[in-house]
Enzyme design. Structure first.
Site, PDB file in Angstrom:
ATOM      1  N   GLY A 131      68.157  74.950  48.092  1.00 16.01           N
ATOM      2  CA  GLY A 131      68.714  73.785  47.442  1.00 16.01           C
ATOM      3  C   GLY A 131      68.342  73.755  45.972  1.00 16.01           C
ATOM      4  O   GLY A 131      67.955  74.767  45.383  1.00 16.01           O
TER       5      GLY A 131
ATOM      6  N   GLY B 194      66.249  71.916  42.631  1.00 24.07           N
ATOM      7  CA  GLY B 194      65.086  71.127  42.252  1.00 24.07           C
ATOM      8  C   GLY B 194      63.805  71.934  42.168  1.00 24.07           C
ATOM      9  O   GLY B 194      63.778  73.142  42.408  1.00 24.07           O
TER      10      GLY B 194
ATOM     11  N   GLU C  95      74.962  77.989  49.013  1.00 28.58           N
ATOM     12  CA  GLU C  95      76.008  77.240  48.311  1.00 28.58           C
ATOM     13  C   GLU C  95      75.731  77.248  46.815  1.00 28.58           C
ATOM     14  O   GLU C  95      76.637  77.430  46.009  1.00 28.58           O
ATOM     15  CB  GLU C  95      76.110  75.813  48.847  1.00 28.58           C
ATOM     16  CG  GLU C  95      74.874  74.959  48.670  1.00 28.58           C
ATOM     17  CD  GLU C  95      75.043  73.558  49.239  1.00 28.58           C
ATOM     18  OE1 GLU C  95      75.763  73.410  50.250  1.00 28.58           O
ATOM     19  OE2 GLU C  95      74.454  72.614  48.681  1.00 28.58           O
TER      20      GLU C  95
ATOM     21  N   LEU D 207      64.538  62.991  51.629  1.00 30.09           N
ATOM     22  CA  LEU D 207      63.873  61.816  51.063  1.00 30.09           C
ATOM     23  C   LEU D 207      62.998  61.117  52.097  1.00 30.09           C
ATOM     24  O   LEU D 207      61.969  60.555  51.758  1.00 30.09           O
ATOM     25  CB  LEU D 207      64.913  60.824  50.523  1.00 30.09           C
ATOM     26  CG  LEU D 207      65.761  61.333  49.350  1.00 30.09           C
ATOM     27  CD1 LEU D 207      66.865  60.327  49.020  1.00 30.09           C
ATOM     28  CD2 LEU D 207      64.887  61.572  48.124  1.00 30.09           C
TER      29      LEU D 207
ATOM     30  N   GLY E 145      75.558  70.123  51.426  1.00 32.77           N
ATOM     31  CA  GLY E 145      75.688  71.136  52.458  1.00 32.77           C
ATOM     32  C   GLY E 145      74.476  71.251  53.355  1.00 32.77           C
ATOM     33  O   GLY E 145      74.333  72.245  54.076  1.00 32.77           O
TER      34      GLY E 145
END
Length: 441
Positions: free
Chosen positions: A225, A227, A248, A323, A346
């Protein structure tokens, strides 16, 4: 002059003239991220400001300052209505201001990333695409470059395909070509691509990155992902070998693993030798690395994020952040403080794809606390919608360790997740677990 060059010249016009082709009532798909076209969007915003156009709905994921400073300005949202499929800082500000002033500032459309092409083309029926592309090649093709994602599908169905040709956009191999014959209008605009800033890792990120790296075997195929936390995982993988990429989002951290020879894609069972992605965000060196690189292939998101396709990669490892995680094991990765914060993206696509892979692992990670340590991310009940259901969650990691939830009973899950919480919250979580009937004592 070749036939392709003639077609190019016939479609070339100013940004103002191209924007004038978008009528009131249009449904516009705006490209994602760095592919948002600055000259076209400014021209469209200028028309809206002059009240020359009205009732336009704009659909998109992951807006940037390019859109935020043009078509997503709050004062224009009564004429150019933003329909976000993935919220960011711009949408959160639009929503907050709309609440203050008693009107809608942004509209949110829930959907998984893999579903986006069908949602845009079939359910919503967008009629216009605006995107940045690379210069045309000798065969009359423009490359969608950093952003094949949903743009390719829309380019094949929209009545109007309006492209901004930018020499800074890389030409990328794979499946992301738009032929000049498909194009309604072309605008030329040379501007450096927007560069994504890199967040500095916190101590928790480095700990979690090391824990996750320890779970990844040589020869695995990765999805990461966005970050500081995924970046920390990438940084901890430099002693690994023969990794592959099916993701992705292609990030600078993954590109660095390719440059270092850690990613070879040699062991991939699907598309061996190739890094597969659907969109990229990074710095200039990332975009330079993409340009005409035979080791990379960009493909549409309904292929890249298809769980059945993902699962064809043996030893597939997905790494995503969340989160909140409740004591049942369900994750909310998109809602915060009573408001839509991001979107599901995704995450569930890759959770399910990696879980179905031979030897695969789905990893969900987060810091154990939020709000400067005053709130626990491990909670009794989620504050928002479920992004990843409890039946799908596999490995959970915080800075306090990791656990594989698969095969655990409800009480074992609750106890294991409480063990991943920050120590100051564990006693309260145990009391809540007892109240919910998850643990007896």
């Amino acid at each position: 002059m070749t036939d392709y060059a003639i077609q190019y010249a016939e479609r070339l016009m100013s940004p103002a003239d191209a924007a004038a082709l978008i009528p009131s009532g249009a449904k516009v798909a705006m490209a994602l991220g760095v592919a948002q076209p600055p000259a076209l969007l400014k021209a469209l915003a200028d028309r809206a400001e002059a009240k020359a156009v009205d009732d336009i709905n704009i659909y998109y994921l992951l807006s940037t300052a390019i859109a935020g400073e043009t078509v997503l300005r709050y004062e224009l949202t009564d004429r150019l209505r933003p329909h976000s499929l993935f919220h960011g800082a711009i949408e959160r500000k639009l929503e907050a201001r709309g609440i203050e002033e008693g009107r809608q500032g942004v509209w949110f459309v829930p959907t998984g990333f893999q579903q986006t092409p069908k949602v845009l083309t079939r359910e919503i029926g967008v009629d216009t695409l605006v995107a940045t592309v690379s210069p045309m090649d000798a065969n009359g093709n423009f490359s969608l470059g950093t952003n094949t994602d949903y743009a390719l599908a829309v380019s094949r169905t929209a009545k109007r395909v309006i492209l901004e040709v930018n020499p800074h956009m890389p030409r990328v191999f794979g499946e992301g070509a738009v032929h000049v014959s498909q194009v309604t209008a072309l605008v030329e605009h040379a501007a450096p691509l927007l560069e994504a800033g890199k967040a500095a890792p916190q101590p928790q990120d480095l700990i979690i990155g090391g824990l996750i790296a320890g779970l990844i075997e040589n020869g695995s195929t990765l999805q990461m992902g966005i970050g500081a936390l995924p970046d920390a995982v990438c940084a901890a993988l430099h002693d690994h070998a023969d990794l592959g990429i099916h993701t992705e989002l292609l990030t600078p951290g993954l590109v660095e693993l390719m440059r270092a020879g850690v990613v070879t894609n040699a062991k991939k069972s699907l598309h061996p030798g190739k890094t597969v992605f659907t969109f990229a965000m990074g710095d200039r060196s990332t975009y330079d690395f993409l340009h005409e690189n035979p080791g990379l292939e960009a493909r549409p998101v309904d292929y890249v994020n298809d769980p059945a396709v993902i699962a064809r990669n043996d030893k597939m490892v997905s790494v995503n952040a969340t989160l909140q995680i409740d004591l049942f094991g369900a994750c909310c990765s998109e809602y915060l403080n009573g408001r839509q914060y991001t979107a599901s993206g995704g995450q569930l696509d890759f959770v399910r794809g990696a879980s179905a892979s031979q030897g695969g692992q789905s990893i969900i990670a987060c810091h154990s606390t939020a709000a400067k340590g005053t709130a626990s991310r491990i909670v009794a009940r989620l504050d928002g919608p479920v992004t990843t259901p409890r039946n799908d969650t596999q490995i959970v990691v915080t800075e306090h360790g990791w656990v594989n939830l698969r095969g655990l009973t409800v009480d074992q899950r609750a106890r294991a997740l409480i063990g991943l919480a920050a120590p100051q919250f564990r006693e309260g979580l145990q009391a809540e677990a007892r109240a919910l009937g998850l643990i007896a004592i």
